[in-house]
Scaffold this motif. Structure first.
Motif, PDB file in Angstrom:
ATOM      1  N   ARG A 101      50.514  26.844  37.256  1.00 16.25           N
ATOM      2  CA  ARG A 101      51.728  27.501  37.738  1.00 16.25           C
ATOM      3  C   ARG A 101      51.877  28.914  37.172  1.00 16.25           C
ATOM      4  O   ARG A 101      52.578  29.751  37.745  1.00 16.25           O
ATOM      5  CB  ARG A 101      52.964  26.667  37.363  1.00 16.25           C
ATOM      6  CG  ARG A 101      53.046  25.321  38.064  1.00 16.25           C
ATOM      7  CD  ARG A 101      54.341  24.605  37.690  1.00 16.25           C
ATOM      8  NE  ARG A 101      54.293  23.192  38.039  1.00 16.25           N
ATOM      9  CZ  ARG A 101      54.458  22.712  39.257  1.00 16.25           C
ATOM     10  NH1 ARG A 101      54.683  23.540  40.262  1.00 16.25           N
ATOM     11  NH2 ARG A 101      54.401  21.409  39.482  1.00 16.25           N
ATOM     12  N   GLU A 102      51.226  29.184  36.052  1.00 19.39           N
ATOM     13  CA  GLU A 102      51.354  30.496  35.409  1.00 19.39           C
ATOM     14  C   GLU A 102      50.546  31.581  36.118  1.00 19.39           C
ATOM     15  O   GLU A 102      50.710  32.768  35.826  1.00 19.39           O
ATOM     16  CB  GLU A 102      50.902  30.398  33.945  1.00 19.39           C
ATOM     17  CG  GLU A 102      51.797  29.511  33.089  1.00 19.39           C
ATOM     18  CD  GLU A 102      51.238  29.342  31.684  1.00 19.39           C
ATOM     19  OE1 GLU A 102      50.150  29.910  31.410  1.00 19.39           O
ATOM     20  OE2 GLU A 102      51.880  28.645  30.868  1.00 19.39           O
ATOM     21  N   HIS A 103      49.660  31.201  37.026  1.00 18.05           N
ATOM     22  CA  HIS A 103      48.767  32.177  37.654  1.00 18.05           C
ATOM     23  C   HIS A 103      49.027  32.284  39.154  1.00 18.05           C
ATOM     24  O   HIS A 103      49.305  31.287  39.823  1.00 18.05           O
ATOM     25  CB  HIS A 103      47.297  31.790  37.421  1.00 18.05           C
ATOM     26  CG  HIS A 103      46.881  31.861  35.988  1.00 18.05           C
ATOM     27  ND1 HIS A 103      47.156  30.857  35.083  1.00 18.05           N
ATOM     28  CD2 HIS A 103      46.214  32.838  35.299  1.00 18.05           C
ATOM     29  CE1 HIS A 103      46.672  31.184  33.901  1.00 18.05           C
ATOM     30  NE2 HIS A 103      46.098  32.386  34.003  1.00 18.05           N
ATOM     31  N   ASN A 104      48.912  33.502  39.648  1.00 18.57           N
ATOM     32  CA  ASN A 104      49.012  33.761  41.082  1.00 18.57           C
ATOM     33  C   ASN A 104      47.599  33.913  41.629  1.00 18.57           C
ATOM     34  O   ASN A 104      46.887  34.867  41.273  1.00 18.57           O
ATOM     35  CB  ASN A 104      49.819  35.039  41.324  1.00 18.57           C
ATOM     36  CG  ASN A 104      50.024  35.314  42.811  1.00 18.57           C
ATOM     37  OD1 ASN A 104      49.462  34.629  43.669  1.00 18.57           O
ATOM     38  ND2 ASN A 104      50.820  36.331  43.113  1.00 18.57           N
ATOM     39  N   PRO A 105      47.145  33.012  42.487  1.00 20.65           N
ATOM     40  CA  PRO A 105      45.750  33.079  42.957  1.00 20.65           C
ATOM     41  C   PRO A 105      45.431  34.354  43.735  1.00 20.65           C
ATOM     42  O   PRO A 105      44.269  34.768  43.810  1.00 20.65           O
ATOM     43  CB  PRO A 105      45.623  31.839  43.850  1.00 20.65           C
ATOM     44  CG  PRO A 105      47.016  31.480  44.227  1.00 20.65           C
ATOM     45  CD  PRO A 105      47.864  31.871  43.073  1.00 20.65           C
ATOM     46  N   ALA A 159      39.318  33.878  38.098  1.00 18.31           N
ATOM     47  CA  ALA A 159      39.458  32.594  38.786  1.00 18.31           C
ATOM     48  C   ALA A 159      38.483  31.574  38.221  1.00 18.31           C
ATOM     49  O   ALA A 159      38.822  30.394  38.026  1.00 18.31           O
ATOM     50  CB  ALA A 159      39.238  32.777  40.287  1.00 18.31           C
ATOM     51  N   LEU A 160      37.244  32.025  37.938  1.00 13.11           N
ATOM     52  CA  LEU A 160      36.253  31.118  37.366  1.00 13.11           C
ATOM     53  C   LEU A 160      36.672  30.674  35.970  1.00 13.11           C
ATOM     54  O   LEU A 160      36.540  29.491  35.616  1.00 13.11           O
ATOM     55  CB  LEU A 160      34.887  31.817  37.322  1.00 13.11           C
ATOM     56  CG  LEU A 160      33.703  30.956  36.867  1.00 13.11           C
ATOM     57  CD1 LEU A 160      33.498  29.782  37.817  1.00 13.11           C
ATOM     58  CD2 LEU A 160      32.424  31.801  36.789  1.00 13.11           C
ATOM     59  N   ASP A 161      37.190  31.604  35.171  1.00 22.76           N
ATOM     60  CA  ASP A 161      37.671  31.239  33.832  1.00 22.76           C
ATOM     61  C   ASP A 161      38.821  30.227  33.914  1.00 22.76           C
ATOM     62  O   ASP A 161      38.916  29.305  33.094  1.00 22.76           O
ATOM     63  CB  ASP A 161      38.138  32.496  33.087  1.00 22.76           C
ATOM     64  CG  ASP A 161      36.988  33.413  32.722  1.00 22.76           C
ATOM     65  OD1 ASP A 161      35.834  32.920  32.704  1.00 22.76           O
ATOM     66  OD2 ASP A 161      37.244  34.606  32.471  1.00 22.76           O
ATOM     67  N   LEU A 176      41.104  24.734  33.319  1.00 24.05           N
ATOM     68  CA  LEU A 176      41.728  23.545  33.909  1.00 24.05           C
ATOM     69  C   LEU A 176      40.876  22.304  33.674  1.00 24.05           C
ATOM     70  O   LEU A 176      41.381  21.232  33.345  1.00 24.05           O
ATOM     71  CB  LEU A 176      41.949  23.761  35.412  1.00 24.05           C
ATOM     72  CG  LEU A 176      43.017  24.787  35.803  1.00 24.05           C
ATOM     73  CD1 LEU A 176      42.991  25.026  37.311  1.00 24.05           C
ATOM     74  CD2 LEU A 176      44.401  24.303  35.379  1.00 24.05           C
ATOM     75  N   LYS A 177      39.556  22.454  33.847  1.00 20.66           N
ATOM     76  CA  LYS A 177      38.656  21.317  33.638  1.00 20.66           C
ATOM     77  C   LYS A 177      38.709  20.842  32.192  1.00 20.66           C
ATOM     78  O   LYS A 177      38.690  19.641  31.909  1.00 20.66           O
ATOM     79  CB  LYS A 177      37.229  21.708  34.014  1.00 20.66           C
ATOM     80  CG  LYS A 177      36.246  20.528  33.979  1.00 20.66           C
ATOM     81  CD  LYS A 177      34.871  20.951  34.447  1.00 20.66           C
ATOM     82  CE  LYS A 177      33.953  19.730  34.547  1.00 20.66           C
ATOM     83  NZ  LYS A 177      33.864  18.960  33.301  1.00 20.66           N
ATOM     84  N   LYS A 178      38.801  21.795  31.274  1.00 21.85           N
ATOM     85  CA  LYS A 178      38.864  21.440  29.858  1.00 21.85           C
ATOM     86  C   LYS A 178      40.133  20.649  29.551  1.00 21.85           C
ATOM     87  O   LYS A 178      40.118  19.677  28.788  1.00 21.85           O
ATOM     88  CB  LYS A 178      38.807  22.717  29.021  1.00 21.85           C
ATOM     89  CG  LYS A 178      38.740  22.459  27.526  1.00 21.85           C
ATOM     90  CD  LYS A 178      38.593  23.767  26.764  1.00 21.85           C
ATOM     91  CE  LYS A 178      38.516  23.503  25.257  1.00 21.85           C
ATOM     92  NZ  LYS A 178      38.380  24.761  24.481  1.00 21.85           N
TER      93      LYS A 178
END
Length: 247
Positions: free
Chosen positions: A223-227, A235-237, A242-244
């Protein structure tokens, strides 16, 4: 205007007798007969429906509960605002919560849809709260008293709900061995304590609001990021972050 009496009280206290005598007096009056009362004012009744007693139908392959529900369904589908309906302990043939829920729903339907003149006998004390929700419902109880740990039936009907069901006292009166009654009393105390500390049956009608689950950290990060503003590298980071958190 009263349309339903919610009748509570002990077994053997006279609930079913009170209901049956009402139906018999109504039938006698419509036949033009004298009725056993000092005075009576009875309006037009088109039908008398009853759901009293407990018996199965072996020939028809129907259990006691199935017979009960079939008769109840007939009442709910056919009773009118000028019908007299007698319902005795609806829902007792199944589990406590299923039976209570069915009895609750049937009572509401009879008031809201059928609007029939109804006598509704029950041991589910939670149903007495319906009188606070519907002005057409009134609570009455058959009176009883305890004397030297024995129950005395007073055979009178009073306003308001019963204070208890006297089930153990009636069992003792029937000849159940005292040792079993003592075990039942101890277990009853345990059940009442558990019910007081957990959710009582009454919560079925006044449920607590559901607990709000805590948001997962991955969702909070997303929610903190605007795609639309992320670079391919950012985006990759974010995906790795998220996976972590999910792992």
């Amino acid at each position: 205007k009263r349309k339903m009496l919610m009748i509570t009280g002990p077994n053997m206290g006279g609930k079913s007798t009170y209901m049956r005598q009402t139906a018999l007096i109504t039938l006698l009056a419509h036949c033009g007969s004298f009725v056993p009362a000092q005075s009576a004012r009875i309006g037009p009744i088109d039908q008398i429906f009853t759901r009293i007693g407990a018996s199965d139908d072996l020939a028809g392959g129907r259990s006691t509960f199935m017979v009960e529900m079939t008769e109840t369904a007939n009442i709910l589908n056919n009773a009118t605002s000028t019908s007299l309906v007698l319902l005795d302990e609806i829902g007792r043939g199944t589990s406590t919560f299923d039976g209570l829920a069915l009895a609750y729903a049937c009572a509401r339907h009879l008031v809201n849809r059928n609007a029939s003149f109804t006598l509704f006998a029950t041991h589910y004390f939670e149903l007495t709260h319906l009188a606070q929700e519907f002005r057409q419902i009134a609570n009455v109880h058959v009176e009883a008293a305890e004397h030297q740990e024995r129950i005395v039936f007073l055979h009178s009907v009073r306003e308001g709900p019963a204070s208890q069901s006297y089930g153990l006292q009636v069992a003792a009166l029937a000849g159940v061995p005292p040792a079993i009654i003592q075990v039942a009393k101890k277990r009853l105390i345990q059940l009442e304590q558990q019910s007081a500390s957990a959710n009582p049956q009454g919560d079925l009608f006044n449920p607590s609001p559901p607990a709000v689950a805590e948001e997962h950290p991955a969702l909070a990060l997303l929610r903190e990021h605007n795609p639309d503003t992320l670079t391919p590298k950012a985006a990759l980071d974010l995906i790795y972050s998220l996976k972590k958190k999910l792992d």
